[in-house]
Design a protein around this motif. Sequence first.
Motif, short mmCIF file in Angstrom:
data_model
loop_
_atom_site.label_atom_id
_atom_site.label_comp_id
_atom_site.label_asym_id
_atom_site.label_seq_id
_atom_site.Cartn_x
_atom_site.Cartn_y
_atom_site.Cartn_z
N GLY A 162 -5.67 -15.67 55.17
CA GLY A 162 -4.78 -16.82 55.28
C GLY A 162 -5.33 -17.91 56.19
O GLY A 162 -6.39 -17.79 56.80
N THR A 163 -4.56 -19.01 56.27
CA THR A 163 -4.98 -20.14 57.10
C THR A 163 -4.81 -19.87 58.58
O THR A 163 -5.45 -20.52 59.40
CB THR A 163 -4.18 -21.39 56.70
N GLN A 164 -3.94 -18.93 58.94
CA GLN A 164 -3.79 -18.48 60.33
C GLN A 164 -4.14 -16.99 60.38
O GLN A 164 -3.26 -16.13 60.42
CB GLN A 164 -2.38 -18.74 60.86
N PRO A 165 -5.42 -16.67 60.31
CA PRO A 165 -5.84 -15.28 60.13
C PRO A 165 -5.47 -14.39 61.30
O PRO A 165 -5.52 -14.79 62.45
CB PRO A 165 -7.36 -15.40 59.97
N LYS A 166 -5.09 -13.17 60.95
CA LYS A 166 -4.80 -12.13 61.94
C LYS A 166 -5.88 -11.05 61.78
O LYS A 166 -5.88 -10.29 60.82
CB LYS A 166 -3.41 -11.55 61.73
N SER B 57 3.16 -9.71 71.37
CA SER B 57 3.49 -10.83 70.49
C SER B 57 4.79 -10.60 69.75
O SER B 57 5.50 -11.56 69.43
CB SER B 57 2.35 -11.06 69.49
N LYS C 236 -11.16 -12.67 71.25
CA LYS C 236 -10.98 -13.23 69.91
C LYS C 236 -12.34 -13.40 69.22
O LYS C 236 -12.49 -13.08 68.04
CB LYS C 236 -10.26 -14.57 70.01
#
Length: 368
Positions: A235-239, A181, A112
């Motif tokens: 976004g707030t939960q980045p991918k 996922s 990550k």
Amino acid sequence: MALVLRSRGLSKKKRESEAALEARLRYSEEELGRAHAELTRLRDEQNEVIREAGQAAEENTKAVLKGAARFLQSLAAEQTMLLDGVQREYGGHPVLADLMDITHANAQMARKAQGIAVMCGAPLGRRSQPASVYDVVRSAQSQIRNFQRVEIMQPSGIALKASAVAPVALAVAELLDNAASFSQADAPIEVTFRQAQKNLCIVIDDAGVGMGDEDRQRASALLSGDDVPRLSQLGTQPKFGFPVIGLIARQYGFQVDVTGVSRYGGVRAVVLLPEELWTMEETQPPASTAPVSSIRPVEAGKPARTAGGLPKRGTRMSPTSASTPAEQPTRRSVRRGVGSLAALQRGTQTARDVASLDAPTPGGSDNT
């Protein structure tokens, strides 16, 4: 006669009034054109200032995130070295399974951090030697959560060149993580290798949820590297997965496609590697052995003797080295408990070598 002269006078005044009005109209149009041009210039300047400010903010954000990600990579690499030392020293201890679980979690954290660093412009590490494509995919497998679901078909004698090891390992890891996922917890993920003309294809088939036409178009744009989103657009939960794959694929000269359908009805991801990125493995020469005729068998029941005819002293087994029947089931259960992770660990040394190349000095972050 007077009416004629009056009519001519009125016509002259009319023409003069019309000419004056036309002149004023042309002047107003010219003023309006100049005002419109000035407004356009001011708008362009404003847009340029906004664009430069946004670009500067993006670069500053990337610099901060890159420094933080590189620091996390250095910590992960240091922790990996410590865990490897503990595993080598206490390899037979029952706590080995827990240590390997920690190593696996550490590998996911390192991946990550590496993806964030790449998204922020950090370069990947480079190996000095080629690596088997099977080992590279195994190293990618070790960096995802549900690694047990991945089944890899071993190819025959194909290796990736040194420059392609790190980018392909990261791209395959992101694709495997995406496949795991978006599929059920017990669904298989198959990895096969195919040679098409002068290209090598790494094919990943999952049994998860397929993608619609809009999702395929968006994924294709991201994977091509042409559509690089800003960090604020993640976004707030980045991918980071597909954007990172697109960046490294464009930089290192390979292609990734996820528009296919697997035989399970899920997504088929294909990593297409041109001939410049792979080669055939070099076969190792067989180890030299003594001729059969020169080996003298020892007769059963007779001790081996020296050149002077004296019997050789055998190795005495320490009483503590022999396992009691009660201890053997415990050791076997420990080996069974860590068997799958131990087998996986043997294929992850390539990823650890690459991680050590990517990681900066553990003393601080790398903001260059």
